[in-house]
Design a protein around this motif. Sequence first.
Motif, PDB file in Angstrom:
ATOM      1  N   GLU A  44       2.639 -18.935  33.739  1.00  0.00           N
ATOM      2  CA  GLU A  44       1.610 -18.194  33.004  1.00  0.00           C
ATOM      3  C   GLU A  44       1.737 -16.694  33.260  1.00  0.00           C
ATOM      4  O   GLU A  44       1.586 -15.888  32.346  1.00  0.00           O
ATOM      5  CB  GLU A  44       0.229 -18.682  33.465  1.00  0.00           C
ATOM      6  N   ASN A  45       2.003 -16.339  34.488  1.00  0.00           N
ATOM      7  CA  ASN A  45       2.108 -14.925  34.851  1.00  0.00           C
ATOM      8  C   ASN A  45       3.561 -14.546  35.120  1.00  0.00           C
ATOM      9  O   ASN A  45       4.369 -15.393  35.476  1.00  0.00           O
ATOM     10  CB  ASN A  45       1.267 -14.648  36.103  1.00  0.00           C
TER      11      ASN A  45
ATOM     12  N   GLN B 219       6.821 -14.818  38.836  1.00  0.00           N
ATOM     13  CA  GLN B 219       6.378 -15.922  39.687  1.00  0.00           C
ATOM     14  C   GLN B 219       7.506 -16.489  40.558  1.00  0.00           C
ATOM     15  O   GLN B 219       7.265 -17.312  41.418  1.00  0.00           O
ATOM     16  CB  GLN B 219       5.768 -17.038  38.845  1.00  0.00           C
TER      17      GLN B 219
END
Lengths: 166, 166
Positions: free
Chosen positions: B147-148, B151
């Motif tokens: 999602e980010n 990572q």
Amino acid sequence: MEVIKVRRSIRKFSKEAISEENLDKLVRAGMQAPTATNQQANCFYIVRKRENLDILGDKLQNARMLKDANAAIVVLINKNKLNKPTMKSQDAASATTNILLEATYLGIGSCWCGIYPNVERMDIIREVLKLEEDFIPFSIIALGYPENENQFYFIDRYDEAKVFRD
Amino acid sequence: MEVIKVRRSIRKFSKEAISEENLDKLVRAGMQAPTATNQQANCFYIVRKRENLDILGDKLQNARMLKDANAAIVVLINKNKLNKPTMKSQDAASATTNILLEATYLGIGSCWCGIYPNVERMDIIREVLKLEEDFIPFSIIALGYPENENQFYFIDRYDEAKVFRD
């Protein structure tokens, strides 16, 4: 990924020594493996002494190639660190796999010799390396530069019959 | 090796789909893993259906992130192919590790959720995916693009106290 494709069990080694730096990289790779609930109970015994490699190669029926190896790493499980005892062999297998792949990446040949849960093999390792009771010997990885060139090649193990989809 | 260093359990995923080509690469990586006496008893179930991911995420206490995942791979063991039954979980753990590393290499986030030898979890997988009795569900790997950003970073797990030498 190339390294996953070309990793193979290598059992014939040259006399070339593996540097301490590379042994360190192998152990570090093992320690990066995932563990159940992050329990990190794996430990690592680096075997360098010719005498120990020879004795282990003589006594362990499935690890004869140790007599030809330059070094070995024994993956151990520290019983006292286990939050999830049922997952201990999975954790140690993951660490063993990381070491095999790191070795391949470094051009070092490797062979995974299974120890746990074979009690006879575990006892041999305990005795030769004089391990404390806290440690379960899980696997021993024979290490050395391949005797022959071009030993890292792809053997395609893909079998569509083993794949299912929803 | 960079991929070993930056692999982490990732549990928050974007909506971006994982291509069939990449799922195929993940399964192929799993199939390249070493197995005891080369028994190659591992099989792979690719879960793509939203409904199945959601049901499994609801039912499996340790795999909630499947509800957010784009796909999953269940590593299975075919009981009928086992020459060395005592080594089956080691083989399947090695295949699981290969898939995690291949995923990292492809920029895909992954999380290993332990199933075997937990009977309750094994039964849930069997029931939802309607598996035949021949197959032992070993692990389920949640998959998705993170999602980010950024990572995949290195968390150093090295601990000198876990290293022994002869």
